[in-house]
Design an enzyme around this catalytic site. Sequence first.
Site, mmCIF file in Angstrom:
data_model
loop_
_atom_site.group_PDB
_atom_site.id
_atom_site.type_symbol
_atom_site.label_atom_id
_atom_site.label_comp_id
_atom_site.label_asym_id
_atom_site.label_seq_id
_atom_site.Cartn_x
_atom_site.Cartn_y
_atom_site.Cartn_z
ATOM 1 N N GLY A 1 0.812 -1.212 0.000
ATOM 2 C CA GLY A 1 0.000 0.000 0.000
ATOM 3 C C GLY A 1 0.841 1.255 0.000
ATOM 4 O O GLY A 1 0.485 2.265 0.618
ATOM 5 N N ARG B 1 0.492 5.589 -2.109
ATOM 6 C CA ARG B 1 -0.108 6.851 -1.664
ATOM 7 C C ARG B 1 -0.046 6.958 -0.145
ATOM 8 O O ARG B 1 0.220 5.988 0.558
ATOM 9 C CB ARG B 1 -1.585 6.947 -2.091
ATOM 10 C CG ARG B 1 -1.866 6.815 -3.573
ATOM 11 C CD ARG B 1 -3.361 6.931 -3.817
ATOM 12 N NE ARG B 1 -3.750 6.853 -5.209
ATOM 13 C CZ ARG B 1 -4.154 5.748 -5.831
ATOM 14 N NH1 ARG B 1 -4.188 4.599 -5.155
ATOM 15 N NH2 ARG B 1 -4.514 5.766 -7.094
ATOM 16 N N VAL C 1 -2.392 -7.855 -1.930
ATOM 17 C CA VAL C 1 -2.034 -8.531 -0.683
ATOM 18 C C VAL C 1 -3.105 -9.527 -0.266
ATOM 19 O O VAL C 1 -2.846 -10.437 0.532
ATOM 20 C CB VAL C 1 -1.803 -7.514 0.449
ATOM 21 C CG1 VAL C 1 -0.634 -6.601 0.122
ATOM 22 C CG2 VAL C 1 -3.067 -6.706 0.739
ATOM 23 N N SER D 1 -5.284 0.391 13.827
ATOM 24 C CA SER D 1 -6.006 1.654 13.767
ATOM 25 C C SER D 1 -6.738 1.913 15.069
ATOM 26 O O SER D 1 -7.153 0.961 15.763
ATOM 27 C CB SER D 1 -7.030 1.631 12.619
ATOM 28 O OG SER D 1 -7.877 2.757 12.659
ATOM 29 N N TYR E 1 -13.771 -2.807 9.316
ATOM 30 C CA TYR E 1 -12.451 -2.187 9.470
ATOM 31 C C TYR E 1 -11.936 -2.366 10.901
ATOM 32 O O TYR E 1 -10.771 -2.715 11.124
ATOM 33 C CB TYR E 1 -12.576 -0.711 9.112
ATOM 34 C CG TYR E 1 -11.288 0.054 8.959
ATOM 35 C CD1 TYR E 1 -10.536 -0.026 7.789
ATOM 36 C CD2 TYR E 1 -10.825 0.890 9.972
ATOM 37 C CE1 TYR E 1 -9.369 0.708 7.636
ATOM 38 C CE2 TYR E 1 -9.661 1.623 9.831
ATOM 39 C CZ TYR E 1 -8.931 1.528 8.660
ATOM 40 O OH TYR E 1 -7.768 2.241 8.507
ATOM 41 N N ALA F 1 -12.804 -4.674 13.109
ATOM 42 C CA ALA F 1 -12.489 -6.074 13.371
ATOM 43 C C ALA F 1 -11.167 -6.471 12.731
ATOM 44 O O ALA F 1 -10.352 -7.182 13.332
ATOM 45 C CB ALA F 1 -13.612 -6.965 12.845
ATOM 46 N N ALA F 2 -10.935 -6.011 11.501
ATOM 47 C CA ALA F 2 -9.679 -6.327 10.819
ATOM 48 C C ALA F 2 -8.485 -5.729 11.552
ATOM 49 O O ALA F 2 -7.450 -6.384 11.734
ATOM 50 C CB ALA F 2 -9.724 -5.819 9.383
ATOM 51 N N LYS F 3 -8.623 -4.490 11.984
ATOM 52 C CA LYS F 3 -7.518 -3.819 12.662
ATOM 53 C C LYS F 3 -7.267 -4.395 14.050
ATOM 54 O O LYS F 3 -6.117 -4.442 14.517
ATOM 55 C CB LYS F 3 -7.795 -2.316 12.743
ATOM 56 C CG LYS F 3 -7.769 -1.614 11.385
ATOM 57 C CD LYS F 3 -6.462 -1.813 10.647
ATOM 58 C CE LYS F 3 -6.309 -0.906 9.440
ATOM 59 N NZ LYS F 3 -5.035 -1.141 8.729
#
Length: 330
Positions: A13, A16, A73, A151, A163, A165-167
Site C-alpha cells: 500500500g 499513496r 495482498v 487503527s 475495518y 475487526a480487521a484492525k
Amino acid sequence: MGMLDGKTALVTGAGRGIGRGIAIALAKAGAKVVVNDLGASLSGEGGDQHPAAQVVDEIVKAGGTAAPNFGSVADFAGAAAMVEQVVRAWGRIDILVHVAGILRDRMIFNMTEAEWDAVIAVHLDGMFNCTRAASVAMREQRGGRIIGMSSVSALGAPGQPNYAAAKAGILGLTWSTANALAKYGVTANAIFPSGATRMIDSTPRGREVFEQTGKWPSELAAGTERDPDNVAPLVVFLASDAAQHVTGQVFHSFGYGYTLLAQPQAVRRLEADRRLTPDALAALFPATLGRGLRPPPGTLFGKSLEERPLDEWKDLGDGVRFWQSPWEEP
C-alpha cells in the site's frame, strides 16, 4: 551512514498516503524497497500501476534503490510473490511493513457480506499473507522486522465494524507473531497511524473542508501535525537494529508524537470457592466487576492525553516533552 544501510524491505500500500511516506523514508535511511500498490480505489476496486511506479521513480531519482510491485495482498500467492521479489532481487528480506487497506464503511445492521469480506481480505488476510511469507525467510536468516498498521478504529469506531475487526485482528496477529518469532531475532510491532489521507478526504468532514477551502484535507496536511509522513520516523526506527529489543508493542502515531499503548491487562476479578449461580453473580456484579464500567475508548482517545495535568509531563528539552501515566505499574 543511514540507519537502514544494507537492509531490504517490502512496503504494501505504498503508492499513496502513509505507505508512500514510509517507503520513501525507508529508502532515504538506506534500505532497498519493493513498493507494492495495486492502485485500487478506496473501496478496493480497479487497479492502477501509476502510484507505485511514481514512488519508485521518486526514490530512484533521489539516489535510492526501489522496485515496483502491483499485486494484491489479499491473494495468498500474490503476497508470497512480493516477498520473493525482495529476496530474489537483494538476497534477503529484512523489513515488512503492511499498510495496504480499503474502506467499505457501513453500520453493523446494514453491512453486506461482500463489504465485510472485502475489508477483512485486504487488511487482515493481507497482513497474514505477507507476514506468513516473510516469516519463512526471516526465520531462516534469523532476523527481521514486521510492522503492521492497525487503527484507533479497533477501539470501537461505530460505522466501521469490518475495518475495526480487521484492525483488532492485526493486533492479535502481531502479538502471536512476536511471541512465535522472538527466538529467531524477528520482531513484530503494530502502529495506530494518523494523518489526513485520501481516506479522510472521502468522509463527510473531508468534503466539508473541501467546500470551505477549495482543498482536500490531504492537501492541507502537508508539513503539519496532520501530515501522513509523520508516521514514517517511527517505522524507520522500529525497522532498525536500534529497535531489536522492541517487539509485541502497539504505538499510536498522532501529530508530532508517539504513544505506547498498554498491553491488555486484568483490572478486576471476582472469585469463589465454588461455581457461582447466575443469581449470585447478578447480586455480586454491580459492586465488583460491574462498578463504573466505561464504554469502549473509541477513536479520539489520543487527543485526551493533551488534557492531562501539566505536572504529569516532563520537559526533555529542544521542544520535546514526555508523558507517562501515573497508574502504570513500575
